[in-house]
Enzyme design. Structure first.
Site, PDB file in Angstrom:
ATOM      1  N   ASP A  95     -14.630 -37.645 -20.077  1.00 43.72           N
ATOM      2  CA  ASP A  95     -15.311 -38.639 -20.914  1.00 43.72           C
ATOM      3  C   ASP A  95     -16.531 -38.002 -21.554  1.00 43.72           C
ATOM      4  O   ASP A  95     -17.302 -37.304 -20.886  1.00 43.72           O
ATOM      5  CB  ASP A  95     -15.720 -39.842 -20.071  1.00 43.72           C
ATOM      6  CG  ASP A  95     -16.187 -41.004 -20.934  1.00 43.72           C
ATOM      7  OD1 ASP A  95     -15.558 -41.271 -21.963  1.00 43.72           O
ATOM      8  OD2 ASP A  95     -17.185 -41.647 -20.568  1.00 43.72           O
ATOM      9  N   HIS A 119     -25.476 -44.722 -29.666  1.00 40.66           N
ATOM     10  CA  HIS A 119     -25.394 -45.104 -28.250  1.00 40.66           C
ATOM     11  C   HIS A 119     -26.379 -44.300 -27.411  1.00 40.66           C
ATOM     12  O   HIS A 119     -27.117 -44.862 -26.583  1.00 40.66           O
ATOM     13  CB  HIS A 119     -23.970 -44.890 -27.744  1.00 40.66           C
ATOM     14  CG  HIS A 119     -23.818 -45.097 -26.270  1.00 40.66           C
ATOM     15  ND1 HIS A 119     -23.961 -46.314 -25.660  1.00 40.66           N
ATOM     16  CD2 HIS A 119     -23.535 -44.207 -25.267  1.00 40.66           C
ATOM     17  CE1 HIS A 119     -23.774 -46.191 -24.351  1.00 40.66           C
ATOM     18  NE2 HIS A 119     -23.515 -44.924 -24.095  1.00 40.66           N
ATOM     19  N   GLU A 140     -17.222 -49.998 -21.901  1.00 40.23           N
ATOM     20  CA  GLU A 140     -17.564 -49.010 -22.921  1.00 40.23           C
ATOM     21  C   GLU A 140     -16.395 -48.933 -23.893  1.00 40.23           C
ATOM     22  O   GLU A 140     -15.286 -48.549 -23.513  1.00 40.23           O
ATOM     23  CB  GLU A 140     -17.859 -47.642 -22.300  1.00 40.23           C
ATOM     24  CG  GLU A 140     -19.140 -47.635 -21.479  1.00 40.23           C
ATOM     25  CD  GLU A 140     -19.548 -46.248 -21.016  1.00 40.23           C
ATOM     26  OE1 GLU A 140     -18.726 -45.311 -21.133  1.00 40.23           O
ATOM     27  OE2 GLU A 140     -20.691 -46.095 -20.551  1.00 40.23           O
ATOM     28  N   GLU A 167     -14.310 -47.267 -26.426  1.00 38.34           N
ATOM     29  CA  GLU A 167     -14.111 -45.862 -26.759  1.00 38.34           C
ATOM     30  C   GLU A 167     -12.757 -45.648 -27.423  1.00 38.34           C
ATOM     31  O   GLU A 167     -11.909 -46.542 -27.484  1.00 38.34           O
ATOM     32  CB  GLU A 167     -14.184 -44.989 -25.499  1.00 38.34           C
ATOM     33  CG  GLU A 167     -15.476 -45.121 -24.716  1.00 38.34           C
ATOM     34  CD  GLU A 167     -15.610 -44.052 -23.639  1.00 38.34           C
ATOM     35  OE1 GLU A 167     -14.952 -42.997 -23.759  1.00 38.34           O
ATOM     36  OE2 GLU A 167     -16.369 -44.285 -22.686  1.00 38.34           O
ATOM     37  N   ASP A 184     -13.772 -47.668 -20.897  1.00 34.34           N
ATOM     38  CA  ASP A 184     -14.221 -46.970 -19.692  1.00 34.34           C
ATOM     39  C   ASP A 184     -15.207 -47.877 -18.956  1.00 34.34           C
ATOM     40  O   ASP A 184     -16.408 -47.824 -19.177  1.00 34.34           O
ATOM     41  CB  ASP A 184     -14.858 -45.631 -20.051  1.00 34.34           C
ATOM     42  CG  ASP A 184     -14.891 -44.679 -18.886  1.00 34.34           C
ATOM     43  OD1 ASP A 184     -14.048 -44.812 -17.984  1.00 34.34           O
ATOM     44  OD2 ASP A 184     -15.752 -43.788 -18.874  1.00 34.34           O
ATOM     45  N   ARG A 235     -23.038 -50.330 -13.846  1.00 34.96           N
ATOM     46  CA  ARG A 235     -24.334 -49.743 -14.203  1.00 34.96           C
ATOM     47  C   ARG A 235     -25.268 -49.619 -13.002  1.00 34.96           C
ATOM     48  O   ARG A 235     -26.051 -48.661 -12.919  1.00 34.96           O
ATOM     49  CB  ARG A 235     -25.000 -50.589 -15.287  1.00 34.96           C
ATOM     50  CG  ARG A 235     -24.209 -50.722 -16.584  1.00 34.96           C
ATOM     51  CD  ARG A 235     -24.046 -49.407 -17.293  1.00 34.96           C
ATOM     52  NE  ARG A 235     -23.326 -49.584 -18.563  1.00 34.96           N
ATOM     53  CZ  ARG A 235     -22.936 -48.585 -19.343  1.00 34.96           C
ATOM     54  NH1 ARG A 235     -23.168 -47.338 -18.982  1.00 34.96           N
ATOM     55  NH2 ARG A 235     -22.296 -48.822 -20.468  1.00 34.96           N
ATOM     56  N   GLN A 269     -24.051 -46.718 -10.820  1.00 39.59           N
ATOM     57  CA  GLN A 269     -24.298 -45.467 -11.528  1.00 39.59           C
ATOM     58  C   GLN A 269     -25.773 -45.090 -11.531  1.00 39.59           C
ATOM     59  O   GLN A 269     -26.134 -43.921 -11.354  1.00 39.59           O
ATOM     60  CB  GLN A 269     -23.784 -45.587 -12.966  1.00 39.59           C
ATOM     61  CG  GLN A 269     -23.930 -44.307 -13.778  1.00 39.59           C
ATOM     62  CD  GLN A 269     -23.376 -44.458 -15.187  1.00 39.59           C
ATOM     63  OE1 GLN A 269     -22.714 -45.439 -15.504  1.00 39.59           O
ATOM     64  NE2 GLN A 269     -23.660 -43.492 -16.027  1.00 39.59           N
ATOM     65  N   LYS A 318     -18.184 -44.992 -12.354  1.00 42.05           N
ATOM     66  CA  LYS A 318     -17.292 -44.851 -13.498  1.00 42.05           C
ATOM     67  C   LYS A 318     -15.838 -44.593 -13.111  1.00 42.05           C
ATOM     68  O   LYS A 318     -14.972 -44.611 -13.982  1.00 42.05           O
ATOM     69  CB  LYS A 318     -17.760 -43.678 -14.381  1.00 42.05           C
ATOM     70  CG  LYS A 318     -19.149 -43.831 -14.952  1.00 42.05           C
ATOM     71  CD  LYS A 318     -19.159 -44.776 -16.135  1.00 42.05           C
ATOM     72  CE  LYS A 318     -18.458 -44.152 -17.319  1.00 42.05           C
ATOM     73  NZ  LYS A 318     -18.494 -45.028 -18.488  1.00 42.05           N
ATOM     74  N   THR A 359     -10.245 -47.054 -15.800  1.00 46.48           N
ATOM     75  CA  THR A 359     -10.336 -46.758 -17.224  1.00 46.48           C
ATOM     76  C   THR A 359      -9.071 -47.321 -17.864  1.00 46.48           C
ATOM     77  O   THR A 359      -7.966 -46.913 -17.502  1.00 46.48           O
ATOM     78  CB  THR A 359     -10.426 -45.241 -17.482  1.00 46.48           C
ATOM     79  OG1 THR A 359     -11.601 -44.723 -16.859  1.00 46.48           O
ATOM     80  CG2 THR A 359     -10.474 -44.945 -18.971  1.00 46.48           C
ATOM     81  N   GLU A 381     -26.167 -52.117 -24.065  1.00 47.05           N
ATOM     82  CA  GLU A 381     -26.897 -52.099 -25.326  1.00 47.05           C
ATOM     83  C   GLU A 381     -26.991 -53.491 -25.958  1.00 47.05           C
ATOM     84  O   GLU A 381     -28.038 -53.879 -26.473  1.00 47.05           O
ATOM     85  CB  GLU A 381     -26.210 -51.160 -26.318  1.00 47.05           C
ATOM     86  CG  GLU A 381     -26.133 -49.720 -25.870  1.00 47.05           C
ATOM     87  CD  GLU A 381     -25.143 -48.953 -26.725  1.00 47.05           C
ATOM     88  OE1 GLU A 381     -25.551 -48.457 -27.798  1.00 47.05           O
ATOM     89  OE2 GLU A 381     -23.963 -48.882 -26.344  1.00 47.05           O
TER      90      GLU A 381
END
Length: 426
Positions: A138, A145, A212, A214, A246, A250, A253, A266, A270, A375
């Site tokens: 990844d 971002h 996420e 992607e 993904d 948070r 992590q 993470k 996925t 975000e």
């Protein structure tokens, strides 16, 4: 509606023809999920028949292996497989030949009588993970971002980007065994977490579960150990792309990632689309990446554009419980897929058929173009207003769907297969 009568403007017309793997219900009846994908992640369906390669046309799936046999194609054995991996490994000449043949099979009237019985309604099949994932990487390739994340977690820093960001595509290795097909439930992960004011870490379910948005790139042709892959060889190795979510915990992590980076936060899931769009279907969507602000080392320098522009104009949409919350533009990605492939292999690391690498979160410059809840809610400080209530991060039962399209030839649109996942209690 007969399979050949695709409505004008359908993003899955004969100009697209993405590949997947499907099975039919035993006895001609079954109960696939809403999008026809596996719901348990096992890829086995419920009492289904053998898996076979399919090509999507509108809201139907063509049994590619059966069509190839019926029409005497030299690629019949390659297409009569339960996974895309043999086709991925066959290389660019085979990819082009097969795509050219498929286009003729679904557009030339003389073929219709032969292949019409080989179509199945999309709603009547079960879709599976279309290829066996080898390795998973990844990246972190969106400047918007990266700057947003920098401002959130390092608000007093002189530069929201880390010093290396404009010099190389940053990435990490994930877990290929937790890549799942669209429609698979995502179990809320548990792990250690510790807030800044907490005296000690605690163990439990993540309370800051995120997504996420992607794009994933699927490697076909392997490379030799010790031999880097040059920018110009990107299309010799990469077969196609798909949407990718993904999922990220948070809070887990944040506690674990210093100094080595993402791990349990993470690696639990996925999600990828059940449909892989070949690169050739996206030739009309190729665009130049954003202007480079720092000189690049030769192995990453794409200024000459010898193989054409390296970016892709993909228009992504993110929906939570059916409500669109963001529309990230992939054309703004600073690092291209070719540069990411070059970075993955510059130290001599080899590619394997079925390798998957994610672009990293796709975020645009505007607030409504951010590809993660981190975000969109500014780390939970500005919750989203949804029809069913506020969201800082995901709650159990929430369903996230990524969809996308790209400009196609002659004003058409090329649709990418959706990626859907529902959060369930761990």
């Amino acid at each position: 509606m007969p399979p050949f009568e695709v409505p004008e403007g359908d993003p899955f017309g004969p100009h697209n023809l993405p590949y997947g793997v499907f099975s039919l219900p035993s006895g001609g009846a079954g109960a696939p999920g809403d999008d026809g994908s596996d719901s348990d992640g096992s890829g086995s369906g419920s009492g289904g028949s053998e898996r076979r390669i399919g090509v999507r046309l509108g809201d139907h799936v063509l049994d590619a292996g059966a069509a190839a046999r019926a029409l005497g194609s030299p690629y019949a054995a390659l297409l009569a497989q339960p996974t895309l991996n043999p086709l991925l490994a066959a290389g660019r000449t085979a990819w082009s030949d097969v795509r050219r043949a498929l286009t003729a099979w679904v557009t030339v009237p003389s073929h219709r009588e032969t292949i019409e019985p080989l179509f199945h309604p999309l709603s009547a099949v079960t879709l599976h993970l279309p290829f066996e994932v080898a390795d998973y990487v990844d990246f972190y390739a969106s400047e918007n971002h990266a700057r947003n994340v920098g401002k959130i977690f390092r608000p007093d820093a002189a530069d929201s980007l880390t010093p290396n960001w404009k010099h190389l595509p940053i990435g990490y290795h994930g877990r290929s065994g937790t890549v799942v097909v669209s429609g698979t439930d995502v179990v809320r992960p548990s792990g250690q977490r510790k807030g800044p004011a907490d005296p000690a870490p605690v163990f439990g379910p993540s309370v800051r579960l995120d997504i996420e948005a992607e794009v994933g790139f699927v490697v076909g042709v392997p490379s030799a150990l010790g031999t880097p892959v040059a920018l110009a060889d990107f299309r010799e190795h990469v077969f196609g792309l798909c949407l990718l979510n993904d999922w990220s915990a948070r809070d887990i992590q944040a506690w674990e990632y210093v100094p080595l980076g993402p791990f349990l936060g993470k690696s639990f899931a996925t999600s990828v689309s059940a449909w892989i769009t070949p690169l050739e279907a996206l030739d009309a969507a190729r665009v130049a990446p954003p202007e480079r602000t720092h000189p690049l080392l030769p192995y990453l320098d794409d200024a000459t554009g010898a193989d054409g522009p390296g970016g892709y104009d993909l228009r992504i949409s993110v929906a939570v419980n059916g409500h669109v919350v963001s529309e990230p533009p992939f054309s703004t990605m600073y690092w291209t897929a070719a540069q990411q492939l070059a970075q993955m292999t510059v130290n001599g690391a080899s590619l394997r058929t079925g390798d998957l690498y994610g672009s990293g979160t796709v975020s645009g410059a505007e607030p409504g173009q951010r590809g993660s809840l981190l975000e969109l809610t500014w780390n939970g400080q500005e919750p989203l207003e949804l029809p069913d209530g506020k969201r800082a991060f995901l709650e159990d039962g929430d369903v996230v769907t990524l969809s996308a399209w790209a400009p196609g030839p002659d004003g058409t649109r090329v649709g990418l297969g959706d990626v859907t996942g529902r959060v369930v209690t761990g």
